[in-house]
Design a protein around this motif. Structure first.
Motif, PDB file in Angstrom:
ATOM      1  N   LEU A 271       1.870  11.475  24.006  1.00  0.00           N
ATOM      2  CA  LEU A 271       1.890  11.793  22.587  1.00  0.00           C
ATOM      3  C   LEU A 271       0.564  11.330  22.023  1.00  0.00           C
ATOM      4  CD1 LEU A 271       3.370  12.258  19.830  1.00  0.00           C
ATOM      5  CD2 LEU A 271       4.145   9.908  20.042  1.00  0.00           C
ATOM      6  N   LYS A 272      -0.156  12.242  21.522  1.00  0.00           N
ATOM      7  CA  LYS A 272      -1.474  11.848  21.055  1.00  0.00           C
ATOM      8  C   LYS A 272      -1.608  12.219  19.585  1.00  0.00           C
ATOM      9  CE  LYS A 272      -6.163  11.868  22.521  1.00  0.00           C
ATOM     10  NZ  LYS A 272      -7.228  12.724  22.862  1.00  0.00           N
ATOM     11  N   ILE A 273      -1.740  11.220  18.807  1.00  0.00           N
ATOM     12  CA  ILE A 273      -1.931  11.486  17.387  1.00  0.00           C
ATOM     13  C   ILE A 273      -3.362  11.128  17.075  1.00  0.00           C
ATOM     14  CG2 ILE A 273      -1.218  10.852  15.055  1.00  0.00           C
ATOM     15  CD1 ILE A 273       1.395   9.918  16.325  1.00  0.00           C
ATOM     16  N   LYS A 274      -4.110  12.086  16.709  1.00  0.00           N
ATOM     17  CA  LYS A 274      -5.489  11.762  16.424  1.00  0.00           C
ATOM     18  C   LYS A 274      -5.783  12.138  14.976  1.00  0.00           C
ATOM     19  CE  LYS A 274      -9.837  11.412  18.577  1.00  0.00           C
ATOM     20  NZ  LYS A 274     -10.601  11.629  19.738  1.00  0.00           N
ATOM     21  N   ARG A 275      -5.485  11.205  14.152  1.00  0.00           N
ATOM     22  CA  ARG A 275      -5.772  11.464  12.754  1.00  0.00           C
ATOM     23  C   ARG A 275      -6.674  10.326  12.308  1.00  0.00           C
ATOM     24  NH1 ARG A 275      -0.414  12.059  10.736  1.00  0.00           N
ATOM     25  NH2 ARG A 275      -0.101  14.099  11.633  1.00  0.00           N
TER      26      ARG A 275
ATOM     27  N   CYS B 281      -2.579  15.471  -3.366  1.00  0.00           N
ATOM     28  CA  CYS B 281      -1.253  15.020  -2.966  1.00  0.00           C
ATOM     29  C   CYS B 281      -1.168  14.955  -1.438  1.00  0.00           C
ATOM     30  CB  CYS B 281      -0.244  16.003  -3.515  1.00  0.00           C
ATOM     31  SG  CYS B 281       1.371  15.326  -3.647  1.00  0.00           S
ATOM     32  N   LYS B 282      -1.720  16.005  -0.814  1.00  0.00           N
ATOM     33  CA  LYS B 282      -1.702  16.093   0.652  1.00  0.00           C
ATOM     34  C   LYS B 282      -2.451  14.901   1.267  1.00  0.00           C
ATOM     35  CE  LYS B 282      -0.380  18.418   4.020  1.00  0.00           C
ATOM     36  NZ  LYS B 282       1.014  18.091   4.074  1.00  0.00           N
ATOM     37  N   VAL B 283      -3.633  14.626   0.677  1.00  0.00           N
ATOM     38  CA  VAL B 283      -4.449  13.512   1.188  1.00  0.00           C
ATOM     39  C   VAL B 283      -3.663  12.208   1.086  1.00  0.00           C
ATOM     40  CG1 VAL B 283      -6.556  12.182   0.797  1.00  0.00           C
ATOM     41  CG2 VAL B 283      -6.612  14.649   0.616  1.00  0.00           C
ATOM     42  N   HIS B 284      -3.001  12.033  -0.060  1.00  0.00           N
ATOM     43  CA  HIS B 284      -2.198  10.821  -0.254  1.00  0.00           C
ATOM     44  C   HIS B 284      -1.069  10.752   0.772  1.00  0.00           C
ATOM     45  CE1 HIS B 284      -4.242  10.270  -4.056  1.00  0.00           C
ATOM     46  NE2 HIS B 284      -3.662   9.092  -4.141  1.00  0.00           N
ATOM     47  N   GLU B 285      -0.450  11.897   1.000  1.00  0.00           N
ATOM     48  CA  GLU B 285       0.674  11.917   1.941  1.00  0.00           C
ATOM     49  C   GLU B 285       0.214  11.539   3.358  1.00  0.00           C
ATOM     50  OE1 GLU B 285       3.533  15.120  -0.294  1.00  0.00           O
ATOM     51  OE2 GLU B 285       2.221  15.806   1.311  1.00  0.00           O
ATOM     52  N   LEU B 286      -0.962  12.089   3.720  1.00  0.00           N
ATOM     53  CA  LEU B 286      -1.499  11.772   5.054  1.00  0.00           C
ATOM     54  C   LEU B 286      -1.785  10.285   5.186  1.00  0.00           C
ATOM     55  CD1 LEU B 286      -3.968  14.706   5.732  1.00  0.00           C
ATOM     56  CD2 LEU B 286      -1.822  14.224   6.890  1.00  0.00           C
TER      57      LEU B 286
ATOM     58  N   ILE C 242       0.851  -1.202   0.000  1.00  0.00           N
ATOM     59  CA  ILE C 242       0.000   0.000   0.000  1.00  0.00           C
ATOM     60  C   ILE C 242       0.885   1.250   0.000  1.00  0.00           C
ATOM     61  CG2 ILE C 242      -1.632   1.361   1.358  1.00  0.00           C
ATOM     62  CD1 ILE C 242      -3.026  -1.128   2.103  1.00  0.00           C
ATOM     63  N   ILE C 243       1.941   1.214   0.823  1.00  0.00           N
ATOM     64  CA  ILE C 243       2.825   2.374   0.914  1.00  0.00           C
ATOM     65  C   ILE C 243       3.461   2.648  -0.449  1.00  0.00           C
ATOM     66  CG2 ILE C 243       5.009   3.209   1.936  1.00  0.00           C
ATOM     67  CD1 ILE C 243       4.103   1.769   4.529  1.00  0.00           C
ATOM     68  N   ALA C 244       3.917   1.579  -1.107  1.00  0.00           N
ATOM     69  CA  ALA C 244       4.552   1.745  -2.425  1.00  0.00           C
ATOM     70  C   ALA C 244       3.558   2.337  -3.414  1.00  0.00           C
ATOM     71  CB  ALA C 244       5.068   0.399  -2.909  1.00  0.00           C
ATOM     72  N   ASP C 245       2.333   1.844  -3.347  1.00  0.00           N
ATOM     73  CA  ASP C 245       1.264   2.311  -4.227  1.00  0.00           C
ATOM     74  C   ASP C 245       1.022   3.808  -4.030  1.00  0.00           C
ATOM     75  OD1 ASP C 245      -0.246   1.255  -6.124  1.00  0.00           O
ATOM     76  OD2 ASP C 245      -1.918   0.620  -4.860  1.00  0.00           O
ATOM     77  N   LEU C 246       0.933   4.192  -2.733  1.00  0.00           N
ATOM     78  CA  LEU C 246       0.668   5.600  -2.419  1.00  0.00           C
ATOM     79  C   LEU C 246       1.845   6.475  -2.842  1.00  0.00           C
ATOM     80  CD1 LEU C 246      -0.969   5.168   1.095  1.00  0.00           C
ATOM     81  CD2 LEU C 246      -2.073   6.161  -0.889  1.00  0.00           C
ATOM     82  N   ARG C 247       3.062   5.963  -2.635  1.00  0.00           N
ATOM     83  CA  ARG C 247       4.256   6.738  -3.018  1.00  0.00           C
ATOM     84  C   ARG C 247       4.251   7.024  -4.507  1.00  0.00           C
ATOM     85  NH1 ARG C 247       8.164   4.493   0.915  1.00  0.00           N
ATOM     86  NH2 ARG C 247       8.024   6.045   2.572  1.00  0.00           N
TER      87      ARG C 247
END
Ligand SMILES: Nc1ncnc2c1ncn2[C@@H]1O[C@H](COP(=O)(O)OP(=O)(O)OP(=O)(O)O)[C@@H](O)[C@H]1O
Length: 686
Positions: free
Chosen positions: A667-671, A520-525, A334-339
């Motif tokens: 550390l709170k990541i809420k995405r 692009c931003k959405v993909h990066e996220l 998936i990561i490769a695909d998104l990259r």
């Protein structure tokens, strides 16, 4: 899991004899599981048959309780009961909600209820009678579902009781000569308990436990019920479906013995619906009812025969856990695909910038011509379409991952069964060779074995052979689903590129660039999110491997402890002289054992996954026994901020007097779905 069951009948006061046998004798000629009498309280029947299924349902297992027997024998009384003496339905629901309330786990729980009756081979929704007759459908996983059934989601017992009362009023009951309030249908109450972790992460565990409670209509003889017309037709339907049920019980009870019997669930809606309960993934209790009357002797005997057979049925229960254990390789894909998608989008953005720069040099009328008359609303719509196409792609990617995992599990199961069979065949061949070597020639037993009529195959091998077929079928099904999903993913990608193309024709370079940058931003996220999930998974795997090693060491240590103790006893018994060096080692060993420091370290490791346990452990055992100043570092990943507060509060509160400082870095990541809290605790105790 064998079926459990109880027989209910008024046997205690019976002296009636029929064909030289009393009802009591008839009952005891069967291997009785539990015997209840007419005078027993409903609570006792409930406790002995159903109560202990509840914990299982909450833990994610399926369970079924059904009342079986001739008309008028007391099935509805057992299941539904009276207001003054409620039956199994109400008692179970009460206890189920109580157990859910008492659960200490950090889970979101929802309870769904549906209630149907099968009347004259037609399914009616008792909670929503206006929906007419409902159809049975088989889903992709081969599970039978009722299309259009109303499932009420409730969170309190009172609400569910009100629904039950409402449903009971809708149930078809008529008066017959055998029973003034005879149920003319089979009623099935289904309660589903769904629990999932409050925090969504890759370890999100979803447990689904289903509980079926079934009040069957009773077998009836026309002569006894004196039914005519409509009642007689009902009776015929009832008998037919109960015959189908009896046939299934017959086939299933013989399955465990010689050769696999075909179990025909398709003969009635009742057996189709209860397929899992009868011979699949369910803990099943059958409560058999018989009448004490001598005129019912034959029916009582038949009923007991089926109950006795049912006890031989072995179901294979497994926890309905949907543990989302994604595979690293899949993440990588998936990561490769998104990259590559991000690279493509970036290249496009660069190209747009260059074209825009060229455009700036061009004449103003040309620029104006380039910008089409596209309203803001339409533009936003296109943009939204593009984003939702991307989101859908991500959903499909994740579903594909789940399917792949599922396929892998099926593959592992199949291999396990094949291994069981080949192991057994190898052992058998070895034993045969051993015998040949001793006697020098083939014995009759060997010849029999070669012709396939040798010693009976153990049940676990037969079961393994039977499992392989369905597993392969399941694998084929998942492969087919996977193929369809891949096709869908391809179509989604085409759809996205078409929208992009449309965009480039309709809007200015500047606007295109904005949209591409957003995309692009959405993909990066998404990429970032997938990378975090992958990293967490990696860490989890390492931890799991460590756990396994620790467990092995622990086993080894127990063994060594045993050896040391026995050797020491032997030395003392024999009065042997021990070298000084060994004596020192013994002292060190016993000193460590008595201060428990090794156990504490092991416990500390085990507890780090459960914050409540950590805090309890810190409070109740670890701190007071510390023999020396200690600085302890704990790195814990908590599932919620609540658990962290719980821990901090308890530690600081209880040990205010001790120098105990807790530093925490939260550390709170809420995405979207990721939330995790990392906590570091430093304990200084002097
Ligand atoms: N243990 C019991 N104590 C008191 N009353 C009972 C008991 N068992 C059954 N009864 C009464 O006997 C009558 C018949 O029982 P019930 O309707 O439960 O039979 P059933 O097996 O469900 O019959 P059907 O198959 O015709 O629906 C009812 O009036 C019920 O209240």
């Amino acid at each position: 899991t064998r079926w459990r069951g109880g027989y209910i009948g008024a046997v205690t006061r019976m002296g009636v004899r029929f064909r030289g046998v009393s009802v009591t004798e008839a009952i005891f000629s069967f291997k009785t599981s539990i015997l209840f009498t007419f005078y027993l309280f409903q609570e006792d029947v409930y406790v002995a048959t159903t109560k202990n299924l509840i914990d299982g349902v909450i833990a994610g297992y399926n369970a079924t309780v059904f009342a079986y027997g001739p008309t008028g024998a007391g099935k509805t009384y057992t299941m539904l009961g009276l207001d003054s003496e409620p039956g199994i339905y109400i008692r179970t629901l009460n206890d189920l909600f109580r157990a859910i309330e008492d659960t200490t786990e950090d889970l979101d729980c929802s309870v769904y209820m549906s209630y149907i009756e099968i009347y004259n081979e037609m399914i009616r929704d008792l909670l929503n009678p206006s929906s007419g007759y409902l159809e049975l459908r088989e889903d992709a996983k081969g599970e039978i579902r009722i299309a259009g059934i109303t499932e009420f989601s409730t969170c309190n017992a009172k609400e569910i009781m009100a629904l039950l009362t409402k449903g009971n009023k809708q149930r078809t009951q008529e008066s017959t000569a055998a029973n003034k309030t005879s149920s003319r249908s089979h009623a099935i109450l289904q309660v589903t308990v769904k629990q999932k972790s409050r925090v969504k992460d890759i370890n999100e565990e979803v447990r689904v436990g289903k509980l079926f409670m079934v009040d069957l209509a009773g077998t009836e003889r026309a002569s006894q019920t004196q039914n005519r017309g409509k009642r007689m037709k009902e009776g015929a339907h009832i008998n037919r479906s109960l015959l189908a049920l009896a046939n299934c019980i017959n086939a299933l009870s013989e399955k465990g013995g010689k050769g696999a019997q075909f179990v025909n669930y398709r003969d009635s809606k009742l057996t189709r619906l209860l397929k899992d309960a009868l011979g699949g993934n369910s803990r099943t209790v059958m409560i058999t009812h018989i009448s004490p009357a001598s005129t019912n002797f034959e029916e009582s005997r038949n009923t007991l025969v089926y109950a006795d057979k049912a006890k031989n049925i072995r179901n294979k229960v497994k926890r309905n856990l949907m543990n989302v254990s994604y595979h690293l390789a899949q993440y990588t894909r998936i990561i490769a695909d998104l990259r590559s998608e991000i690279d493509r989008l970036r290249a496009k953005i660069d190209q747009q910038s260059q074209e825009q720069q060229k455009g700036e040099k061009a004449d103003i009328p040309e620029i104006q011509a380039e910008v089409q008359q596209y309203s803001h609303g339409e533009l936003a719509l296109l943009q939204e379409q593009l984003l939702s196409a991307f989101r859908e792609q991500m959903e499909i990617r994740r579903s594909l991952m789940e399917l792949e995992n599922c396929n892998m599990e099926l593959h592992i199961d199949t291999s396990r069964h094949l291994l069981t069979i080949s192991d057994w065949e190898r052992d058998r061949a070895r034993a045969r060779r051993g015998r040949d070597e001793v006697t020098g020639e083939k014995t009759d037993r060997d010849k029999e074995e070669e012709q396939g009529s040798g010693p009976e195959e153990p049940q676990y091998v037969t079961a393994a052979r039977e499992e392989i077929g369905p597993l392969l079928a399941e694998q084929r099904k998942t492969m087919e689903l996977k193929r369809k999903l891949e096709e869908k993913l391809l179509n989604m990608k085409l759809k996205s590129s078409k929208i992009e193309e449309l965009l480039s024709k309709c809007i200015s370079n500047h606007e295109q660039r904005d949209i591409l940058t957003l995309l692009c931003k959405v993909h990066e996220l998404e990429l970032e999110k997938t990378e975090i999930q992958s990293a967490v998974l990696c860490k989890e795997n390492v931890l799991r491997a460590k756990d396994f090693i620790i467990q092995r060491h622990e086993q080894q240590r127990t063994l060594c402890d045993d050896i040391i103790h026995q050797q020491k006893a032997l030395i003392e018994d024999q009065g042997l002289c021990v070298p000084e060096e060994l004596q020192e080692l013994y002292s060190l060993y016993f000193c460590e054992l008595s201060d428990g420091s090794i156990d504490q370290i092991l416990n500390l490791h085990t507890f780090t996954t459960n914050p409540r346990a950590v805090s309890f452990y810190l409070i109740s055992s670890f701190l007071p026994h510390l023999p020396f100043p200690l600085i302890c570092f704990l790195n814990i990943h908590f599932k919620s901020l609540g658990s962290v507060r719980f821990l901090l509060f308890n530690c600081t509160h209880k040990y205010g007097g001790v120098r105990c400082s807790l530093y925490h870095f939260i550390l709170k990541i809420k995405r979207k779905s990721i939330t995790f809290v990392a906590l570091r605790i430093h304990l200084y105790l002097i």
